[in-house]
Scaffold this active site. Structure first.
Site, short mmCIF file in Angstrom:
data_model
loop_
_atom_site.label_atom_id
_atom_site.label_comp_id
_atom_site.label_asym_id
_atom_site.label_seq_id
_atom_site.Cartn_x
_atom_site.Cartn_y
_atom_site.Cartn_z
N HIS A 128 4.48 -10.10 2.24
CA HIS A 128 3.56 -11.08 2.86
C HIS A 128 2.71 -11.83 1.84
O HIS A 128 2.01 -12.77 2.21
CB HIS A 128 2.70 -10.44 3.96
CG HIS A 128 1.56 -9.59 3.51
ND1 HIS A 128 0.28 -10.07 3.42
CD2 HIS A 128 1.49 -8.29 3.14
CE1 HIS A 128 -0.53 -9.09 3.02
NE2 HIS A 128 0.18 -8.01 2.84
N SER A 164 0.83 -1.21 0.00
CA SER A 164 0.00 0.00 0.00
C SER A 164 0.86 1.25 0.00
O SER A 164 0.59 2.20 -0.74
CB SER A 164 -0.94 0.01 1.21
OG SER A 164 -1.79 -1.11 1.17
N CYS A 203 -9.47 -6.94 1.76
CA CYS A 203 -9.76 -5.64 2.36
C CYS A 203 -11.24 -5.36 2.32
O CYS A 203 -11.74 -4.51 3.03
CB CYS A 203 -9.01 -4.52 1.63
SG CYS A 203 -7.70 -5.10 0.62
C1 PLP Z 1 -2.13 -7.04 -0.96
C2 PLP Z 1 -2.08 -6.11 -2.08
C3 PLP Z 1 -1.67 -4.77 -1.90
C4 PLP Z 1 -1.38 -4.20 -0.55
O1 PLP Z 1 -0.18 -4.68 -0.01
P1 PLP Z 1 0.07 -4.56 1.58
O2 PLP Z 1 1.48 -4.99 1.75
O3 PLP Z 1 -0.92 -5.46 2.23
O4 PLP Z 1 -0.15 -3.11 1.94
C5 PLP Z 1 -1.58 -3.97 -3.02
N1 PLP Z 1 -1.86 -4.43 -4.24
C6 PLP Z 1 -2.25 -5.70 -4.46
C7 PLP Z 1 -2.53 -6.16 -5.83
C8 PLP Z 1 -2.39 -6.58 -3.38
O5 PLP Z 1 -2.79 -7.82 -3.60
#
Ligand code: PLP
Length: 371
Positions: free
Chosen positions: A203, A73, A322
């Site tokens: 992650h 993010s 989310c």
């Molecule tokens: C999970 C995800 C994010 C956000 O990543 P985080 O490390 O959880 O903030 C952004 N873009 C995509 C495509 C994702 O799957």
């Protein structure tokens, strides 16, 4: 633990034991601050340098062009702010199927001179480069840039980012790709993609949560969001998350090493699951990445299915993580042209090399009862 089945790897993955082991010394004895001049600092700074080099090798980018962030993010936010920074009256093209980290970052732009043009994906979920060209030709304004994800987190659809990069560059814009779902799952060659900026998050490939990176090409230098010390070449202040950076490199190296074997196994699991679900009336929504299977059941209720699956110890998702705790229809599926009812009838299974044939058989049995 093992009698529960986890098929929500697009939301997050477990921390790889290899990554945890690599991290442990930096959570205990080797706790130095990489900016310190003494041996404690040097130990940490050397380890971060090594991790940076490993990550750069895998993504085919320059180590000094990796900016570690708190995750996908933050990297997405930094990318969007970089594209629009200092630009006058221009358009920003964004795929309508982007993650909220990109969409809401774009929506937060208060400069009324920046116009955001959403580009809808095709029925299969990927962005047709032609639709990007058409949108640009229709506008009279200059193009500040575009943000198009490499692989979609809800359907797995993969877009031709090479081609889209060429188009955006032709008009002088900066191009960002959110490669969070793709990284660690398919080969990524940053240089060949041709983008200026790319986001990744640990992650999603068995690294720790709260660490990711914005990778740049050395020309479009990211604009700093966090001001403070001169860490990350002044592009992201704050003491480095040393252990997590090391965990990210370890997890990425492990997934790169096993990618071929894992991909074959995951495709096999997905084929099994599709074969079991099709007789129940399932319709597949797009696709591309090995692990993601988005399916809808005519007159089904995706959210009710996900809740019922959970009662049987099976973790799946009705949309992106989310959103799945709120009731709402997936903007991704709607942007592909699915009706509200079709989108609401969707379940996403996201598989991993740790899933087994037995687990897939159990999912099919439970789904047969539920649908
Ligand atoms: C999970 C995800 C994010 C956000 O990543 P985080 O490390 O959880 O903030 C952004 N873009 C995509 C495509 C994702 O799957």
């Amino acid at each position: 633990m093992k009698d529960r089945i986890y098929t929500d790897h697009a939301a997050t993955t477990f921390l790889s034991p290899v990554a945890l082991e690599a991290m442990m010394p930096y959570l205990t004895d080797k706790f130095g601050n990489p900016s310190s001049l003494h041996s404690f600092g040097e130990e940490a700074s050397k380890a971060v340098y090594k991790a940076r080099t490993e990550i750069a090798d895998i993504f085919c980018c320059e180590p000094e062009n990796i900016v570690f962030t708190s995750g996908g993010s933050e990297a997405d936010n930094q990318a969007i702010k970089t594209i629009v920074s200092g630009r006058r009256s221009s358009v920003l093209l964004i795929s309508a199927a982007e993650h909220h980290a990109v969409l809401n970052s774009a929506n937060s732009i208060t400069d009324s001179k920046i116009e955001i043009i959403p580009i809808s994906p095709c029925k299969s979920g990927y962005i047709d480069p032609e639709s990007v060209s058409i949108a640009i030709e229709r506008t009279e304004k200059s193009v500040c840039g575009g943000s198009f994800m490499l692989a979609n987190n809800e359907t797995g659809a993969i877009s031709d980012i090479c081609k889209i990069s060429e188009i955006i560059h032709e008009y002088g814009g900066i191009i960002h790709t959110d490669a969070v779902q793709a990284a660690g799952h398919i080969l990524i060659d940053f240089k060949k993609l041709g983008v200026d900026l790319m986001s990744v998050s640990a992650h999603k490939f068995h690294g720790p949560k709260g660490i990711g990176a914005l990778i740049h090409n050395g020309c479009s230098i990211p604009r700093s969001l966090i001001h403070g010390g001169s860490q990350e070449r002044g592009l992201r202040a704050g003491t480095e998350n040393v252990a997590s950076i090391i965990g990210m490199a370890a997890a990425l190296s492990e997934s790169a090493k096993n990618m071929e074997r894992d991909t074959a196994h995951i495709f096999h699991l997905k084929d099994m699951l599709i074969s079991g679900l099709l007789p129940l009336g399932a319709i597949v929504n797009g696709g591309g990445l090995p692990g993601i299977l988005s399916v809808r059941f005519p007159n089904g209720d995706g959210e009710a299915l996900v809740r019922s699956l959970d009662l049987f110890g099976i973790a799946a998702s009705a949309g992106a993580a989310c959103n799945s705790k709120e009731v709402g229809t997936s903007h991704v599926l709607l942007s592909m042209g699915l009706t509200h009812d079709e989108a609401a009838a969707t379940v996403r299974f996201s598989l991993d090399a740790s899933n087994t044939d037995d687990e897939i058989r159990r999912i099919i049995t439970v789904m047969s009862e539920l649908v």
